[in-house]
Write an enzyme that holds these catalytic residues in place. Structure first.
Site, PDB file in Angstrom:
ATOM      1  N   GLN A 171       0.851  -1.185   0.000  1.00  0.00           N
ATOM      2  CA  GLN A 171       0.000   0.000   0.000  1.00  0.00           C
ATOM      3  C   GLN A 171       0.891   1.241   0.000  1.00  0.00           C
ATOM      4  O   GLN A 171       1.738   1.413   0.883  1.00  0.00           O
ATOM      5  CB  GLN A 171      -0.923   0.071   1.215  1.00  0.00           C
TER       6      GLN A 171
ATOM      7  N   TYR B 289      -5.817  10.982   4.183  1.00  0.00           N
ATOM      8  CA  TYR B 289      -4.451  11.199   3.715  1.00  0.00           C
ATOM      9  C   TYR B 289      -4.475  11.935   2.367  1.00  0.00           C
ATOM     10  O   TYR B 289      -5.525  12.383   1.920  1.00  0.00           O
ATOM     11  CB  TYR B 289      -3.699   9.870   3.665  1.00  0.00           C
TER      12      TYR B 289
ATOM     13  N   ARG C 292      -7.703   2.321  -2.757  1.00  0.00           N
ATOM     14  CA  ARG C 292      -8.561   2.257  -1.570  1.00  0.00           C
ATOM     15  C   ARG C 292      -9.177   3.629  -1.318  1.00  0.00           C
ATOM     16  O   ARG C 292      -8.492   4.652  -1.361  1.00  0.00           O
ATOM     17  CB  ARG C 292      -7.761   1.843  -0.337  1.00  0.00           C
TER      18      ARG C 292
ATOM     19  N   GLY D  64      -8.996  -6.174   9.428  1.00  0.00           N
ATOM     20  CA  GLY D  64      -7.894  -5.465  10.034  1.00  0.00           C
ATOM     21  C   GLY D  64      -7.457  -6.073  11.352  1.00  0.00           C
ATOM     22  O   GLY D  64      -6.665  -7.005  11.392  1.00  0.00           O
TER      23      GLY D  64
END
Length: 354
Positions: free
Chosen positions: A98, A179, A226, A313
């Site tokens: 990622q 982000y 994502r 997760g």
């Protein structure tokens, strides 16, 4: 009926099941932002996942957002990740890197020469940054120039090439959780009036151009994205809309990327998820919002057709053999939040498999 335990062809890469390990920051990188032997052990332990998505890896020194996170922008970093991918592949696993540029979710102490973090606009987020010296208040970032935006897009493409050189099977671009890519999408963090801001088309432009650049660099079949619509995390509350994701999907749909990964951060996003599922004709990954722990009960979302692959997760963090445990509906090890970020093997590689 398709189940979570059926294999899947992921744009030419066969994955053994539809249970993926979600990307999770662990803040355990070695000197120089390198992956360590412990990193290799951690990911290899979880190789029974259909796909492992690595923790967020910064594409440049400017992209770092947290203490002790790894990069993919130096030869030393590339070599260190080769140990990880070799270990995962030796145990039959598949792993994507990622690529995560944190943008304004950073601090001068984490930046080259103590500079300001960068962002679409000089809008400070609320909260504190996790630095080498503990938590410190976020600062107002520096607005990227148009030339710097294009250079940042190139950084993503360079990091993708580095990931393939390091042995990763592909890359996932982090466009979620507040982000940098997400910051461009949302008007609360993007106040620009040039081609990179304003209208939904302009706000989606950075995300689309990053995906295009990476797909051109390493192949669309090795490229994924994502997103997390309506996600308030990292000071994004009330600034995100469903409309910008419609434009984003329209921009990347013709590329034929490996998958789209949707993270559901709030219950009301399910309607958006269902709409994106219809709009995106490729493989659809989902990190589902559930009431209570996300466990075997979520697997019905694959059977119902909402998702092709489910990502897990914290449950994967604590259960290295999670696919086997999901098949038997438990029992599950309990994650220890106190060891999520930073530290050593405790809470990292010491969770037992059955």
């Amino acid at each position: 009926m398709t189940t979570a335990f059926d294999p899947l062809d992921l744009s030419g890469t066969r994955i053994a099941n539809r249970i993926a390990m979600a990307p999770m920051t662990r803040s355990r990188a070695g000197a120089g932002g390198t992956a360590t032997d412990l990193t290799a052990e951690y990911y290899a332990q979880r190789a029974s996942a259909g796909l492992i998505i690595s923790e967020g890896v910064q594409p440049s020194a400017v992209g770092q957002g947290y203490a002790w996170t790894p990069g993919l922008h130096s030869e030393e970093q590339i070599a260190s990740w080769r140990k990880v991918t070799d270990a995962v592949h030796a145990d039959g696993g598949v792993i994507f890197a990622q690529i995560m540029h944190a943008g304004r979710i950073s601090h001068p102490s984490l930046q080259p020469d103590g500079g300001l973090p960068v962002a679409p606009s000089a809008v400070a987020p609320e909260g504190k940054a996790f630095t080498n010296d503990g938590f410190q208040d976020f600062v107002a970032p520096r607005e990227l120039t148009a030339d710097e935006i294009r250079a940042t897009i190139a950084d993503f493409a360079d990091a993708a090439r580095a990931a393939i050189q390091a042995g990763f099977d592909g890359v996932e671009l982090h466009g979620a959780n507040g982000y940098l890519i997400h910051q461009f999408l949302a008007p609360g963090s993007n106040e620009r009036t040039d081609e990179w801001g304003g209208s939904v088309e302009n706000r989606a432009r950075f995300a689309v151009e990053v995906v295009k650049a990476v797909a051109a660099a390493v192949g669309a079949e090795r490229t994924a994205l994502r997103i997390s619509p309506l996600n308030p995390y990292n000071s994004m509350s009330g600034t995100d809309t469903a409309e910008v994701y419609e434009v984003l999907i329209a921009g990347i749909e013709p590329l034929g990327i490996a998958y789209l990964h949707v993270l559901e951060a709030v219950p009301e996003v399910r309607e958006v998820t269902a709409d994106l599922r219809k709009r995106f004709t490729g493989t659809f990954f989902l990190n589902a919002f559930t009431e209570g722990p996300t466990d075997h009960r979520a697997l019905a979302l694959i059977e119902d057709g909402l998702a092709d692959v489910l990502t897990f997760g914290a449950l994967f963090l604590a259960n290295p053999d999670l696919p086997a445990r999901l098949r038997t509906e438990g029992p599950y090890n309990t994650p220890d939040p106190s060891s999520f970020f930073g530290g050593d093997a405790k809470g990292y590689t010491d969770y037992p498999a059955r």
